[in-house]
Every structure is written in structure tokens, then in C-alpha cells.
Design a protein around this motif. Structure first.
Motif, short mmCIF file in Angstrom:
data_model
loop_
_atom_site.label_atom_id
_atom_site.label_comp_id
_atom_site.label_asym_id
_atom_site.label_seq_id
_atom_site.Cartn_x
_atom_site.Cartn_y
_atom_site.Cartn_z
N GLY A 13 -9.25 -3.33 -6.04
CA GLY A 13 -8.05 -4.03 -6.48
C GLY A 13 -8.28 -5.28 -7.30
N HIS A 14 -9.54 -5.54 -7.69
CA HIS A 14 -9.84 -6.74 -8.47
C HIS A 14 -9.74 -6.47 -9.97
CE1 HIS A 14 -11.14 -8.91 -4.90
NE2 HIS A 14 -11.83 -7.83 -4.55
N ASP A 15 -9.53 -7.52 -10.73
CA ASP A 15 -9.51 -7.46 -12.19
C ASP A 15 -10.93 -7.73 -12.67
OD1 ASP A 15 -9.08 -7.66 -14.89
OD2 ASP A 15 -7.86 -9.48 -14.79
N ALA A 16 -11.73 -6.69 -12.77
CA ALA A 16 -13.15 -6.84 -13.10
C ALA A 16 -13.44 -6.18 -14.44
CB ALA A 16 -14.02 -6.21 -12.02
N ALA A 17 -14.32 -6.83 -15.21
CA ALA A 17 -14.72 -6.28 -16.50
C ALA A 17 -16.20 -6.56 -16.72
CB ALA A 17 -13.89 -6.88 -17.63
N GLY A 18 -16.87 -5.62 -17.38
CA GLY A 18 -18.28 -5.78 -17.68
C GLY A 18 -18.49 -6.33 -19.07
N HIS A 19 -19.54 -7.12 -19.24
CA HIS A 19 -19.84 -7.75 -20.53
C HIS A 19 -21.33 -7.61 -20.81
CE1 HIS A 19 -15.85 -9.69 -20.37
NE2 HIS A 19 -16.12 -9.85 -19.08
N SER A 20 -21.64 -7.23 -22.04
CA SER A 20 -23.04 -7.04 -22.45
C SER A 20 -23.10 -7.11 -23.97
CB SER A 20 -23.57 -5.70 -21.94
OG SER A 20 -22.84 -4.63 -22.54
N ARG A 21 -24.25 -6.79 -24.51
CA ARG A 21 -24.39 -6.80 -25.96
C ARG A 21 -23.39 -5.84 -26.62
NH1 ARG A 21 -28.89 -9.44 -27.92
NH2 ARG A 21 -28.62 -8.40 -29.92
N SER A 22 -23.07 -4.75 -25.93
CA SER A 22 -22.14 -3.78 -26.51
C SER A 22 -20.72 -4.33 -26.61
CB SER A 22 -22.14 -2.49 -25.67
OG SER A 22 -21.64 -2.74 -24.37
N THR A 23 -20.42 -5.40 -25.86
CA THR A 23 -19.08 -6.01 -25.93
C THR A 23 -19.11 -7.33 -26.70
OG1 THR A 23 -19.32 -7.22 -23.85
CG2 THR A 23 -18.49 -4.96 -23.72
N GLY A 24 -20.24 -7.63 -27.33
CA GLY A 24 -20.33 -8.84 -28.13
C GLY A 24 -20.97 -10.03 -27.44
N LEU A 25 -21.57 -9.82 -26.28
CA LEU A 25 -22.20 -10.91 -25.53
C LEU A 25 -23.70 -10.97 -25.83
CD1 LEU A 25 -22.16 -13.08 -23.30
CD2 LEU A 25 -22.49 -11.24 -21.64
N ASP A 26 -24.19 -12.17 -26.13
CA ASP A 26 -25.62 -12.37 -26.36
C ASP A 26 -26.07 -13.51 -25.46
OD1 ASP A 26 -28.20 -12.91 -27.23
OD2 ASP A 26 -27.73 -12.55 -29.34
N LEU A 27 -26.78 -13.19 -24.38
CA LEU A 27 -27.20 -14.22 -23.44
C LEU A 27 -28.27 -15.14 -24.02
CD1 LEU A 27 -27.36 -12.16 -20.14
CD2 LEU A 27 -25.79 -14.05 -20.65
N LEU A 28 -29.03 -14.67 -24.99
CA LEU A 28 -30.08 -15.49 -25.56
C LEU A 28 -29.53 -16.61 -26.44
CD1 LEU A 28 -32.82 -12.84 -26.41
CD2 LEU A 28 -32.82 -14.49 -24.54
N THR A 29 -28.38 -16.38 -27.04
CA THR A 29 -27.76 -17.41 -27.88
C THR A 29 -26.52 -18.02 -27.24
OG1 THR A 29 -26.32 -15.85 -29.05
CG2 THR A 29 -28.55 -16.14 -29.92
N GLY A 30 -25.96 -17.33 -26.25
CA GLY A 30 -24.72 -17.78 -25.63
C GLY A 30 -23.48 -17.26 -26.32
N ALA A 31 -23.64 -16.53 -27.41
CA ALA A 31 -22.48 -16.00 -28.13
C ALA A 31 -21.67 -15.06 -27.25
CB ALA A 31 -22.95 -15.25 -29.38
N GLY A 32 -20.37 -15.27 -27.21
CA GLY A 32 -19.47 -14.41 -26.44
C GLY A 32 -19.32 -14.80 -24.99
#
Length: 244
Positions: free
Chosen positions: A23-42
Motif C-alpha cells: 500500500g505504499h507509494d514506492a518508485a524505483g530510480h536508476s540510470r534508466s530513469t535519469g538518475l546518476d549517483l556519480l554526479t548527483g543528477a536526478g
């Protein structure tokens, strides 16, 4: 509850599924969704409005470069979560990770744990034993022709589904401000586990015990098995193999 899951691979995709089913509002985020952990983008967009963040991201390599990955990813994720008012960050780690200094990847995960502990967001760390899904890759890594060389290092395999369920449960609760261990119900010497796997899958390779073979040779004693107080999952390895 809105929960952002950083990483959409084997564990992340199942964590999202389990949280949504609860019942939670959960979403996944990764490079495929525009997230770049190395730069912080997204990152700002990924964590905006989230009450909890689950970090199940992983380094693309398991060598010394993994130290740089986790240093950068935590360096971007933790401030972004704090800025967004996130009240709980959950990190997935490895049982015994701080007791195998001979492995660069384990040193990198220990660094990540320490950064999360010292960070600005209340935290929970979930340490899991080796995933059952990764055992075939462990065998392949030390295969030479028809021979698989494996040490007798004790391991306690757990299914990825049970890891994901444990992470989702922690994410939906209050911060532990500490660490929870989860593990499978059985301990095997790794070489024996290799023989069980090959026999069950009809693989003609032969396991030879070699205490110097592969990355797990760096783990001394029972450091990769759960300590007292760990949550023990239900799925046994041979039962899991039969479902594959």
C-alpha cells in the motif's frame, strides 16, 4: 508512505513490488530513469516528497574503483535526502562486510556504511548473507575448463526475494539507528554448495577444494555467516534450486 528506491536491479525491483503491494507509494530510480549517483543528477527529483529512501544501488565493478563509487554516491545521496526532509534512509549491505579487509568491494561497502551512519538522515542498515541467485556466478568465476575451484569458506545463502522483503519491512518502519542481519536457514562450506548446485542443475563440471581460489578465500572462519540475533529466512537452498 512515499518511498524512493535507489536502484532497480535484482533487489530494487522486488523492494518496489513489495512496498506497492503493502500500500505504499514506492518508485524505483536508476540510470534508466535519469538518475546518476556519480554526479548527483536526478537525485533531487528522485527523493522529492519521500519519507524514506532505500539505497540498493551497486557499483558497476568490484575492484578498487568501487570505493570511489560508494564515496561519490553517498556523498550525493545523503545531502539530497536531508535537503528533501527525508526521515529515514535504508541501506543494503553484507554480513561480515567489515571483517574481510582483503576484498576491495567489502572495504567499499564498509565505507558506505560508515558514511550513512555519520550522515544527516536517520538510518537503518540491513546486512544480508550471500544471495542464492549469485551462486552460479561464483562458480563461473573460478572455473577452468571442467573444473571449478572453491574454498571451504562457510556461507549461508538467502533468496533475493527474502532479502527484498526484509528491506521493504525495514523501510516501512521507524529508523533502526543500527543494523539488522538477515540470513538463510542453512550454512554450507562453499565447495559443498558448489557440488550441490552442479548436481542439481545437471552441470558436468567438477568441484575441487582450493582454499586460495576466488574472492571468498579472503574470508577467514565464519565471518560470512550470521551472528546471534539475525533474522533467519525460511527458504532452503535445495528447495530454491528446484524452483529455478
Amino acid at each position: 508512505m512515499r518511498i524512493a528506491v535507489i536502484g532497480t536491479g535484482l533487489i530494487g525491483s522486488q523492494v518496489v513490488r513489495d512496498l506497492v503491494a503493502a500500500g505504499h507509494d514506492a518508485a524505483g530510480h536508476s540510470r534508466s530513469t535519469g538518475l546518476d549517483l556519480l554526479t548527483g543528477a536526478g537525485l533531487d527529483e528522485a527523493v522529492r516528497g519521500a519519507r524514506a529512501v532505500v539505497d540498493v544501488s551497486n557499483s558497476p565493478t568490484f575492484d578498487e574503483a568501487s570505493l570511489g563509487f560508494f564515496r561519490a554516491s553517498a556523498g550525493h545521496l545523503l545531502p539530497a535526502a536531508a535537503k528533501a526532509g527525508v526521515g529515514h534512509i535504508v541501506m543494503l549491505s553484507i554480513v561480515g562486510v567489515d571483517r574481510v579487509p582483503g576484498l576491495a568491494y567489502y572495504r567499499a561497502k564498509t565505507l558506505q556504511e560508515n558514511l550513512v551512519k555519520a550522515g544527516p538522515v536517520p538510518y537503518s542498515i540491513v546486512r544480508a548473507t550471500q544471495f542464492m541467485e549469485f551462486i552460479p556466478a561464483v562458480l563461473d568465476a573460478t572455473t577452468d575448463g571442467g573444473v571449478v575451484r572453491l574454498p571451504s569458506t562457510p556461507v549461508q545463502p538467502i533468496s533475493s526475494a527474502e532479502v527484498a522483503a526484509a528491506v521493504a519491512e525495514v523501510a516501512a518502519g521507524d529508523p533502526l539507528l543500527g543494523t539488522r542481519e538477515i540470513a538463510g536457514p542453512e550454512v554450507f562450506p562453499l565447495d559443498e554448495l558448489g557440488r550441490i548446485t552442479l548436481e542439481a542443475t545437471g552441470d558436468g563440471r567438477r568441484v575441487v577444494t582450493d582454499e586460495t581460489a576466488g574472492q571468498f578465500a579472503a574470508a577467514e572462519g565464519d565471518v560470512l555467516t550470521a551472528s546471534d540475533g539475525a533474522r533467519i529466512a525460511a527458504t532452503r537452498y535445495r528447495d530454491w534450486l528446484r524452483t529455478r
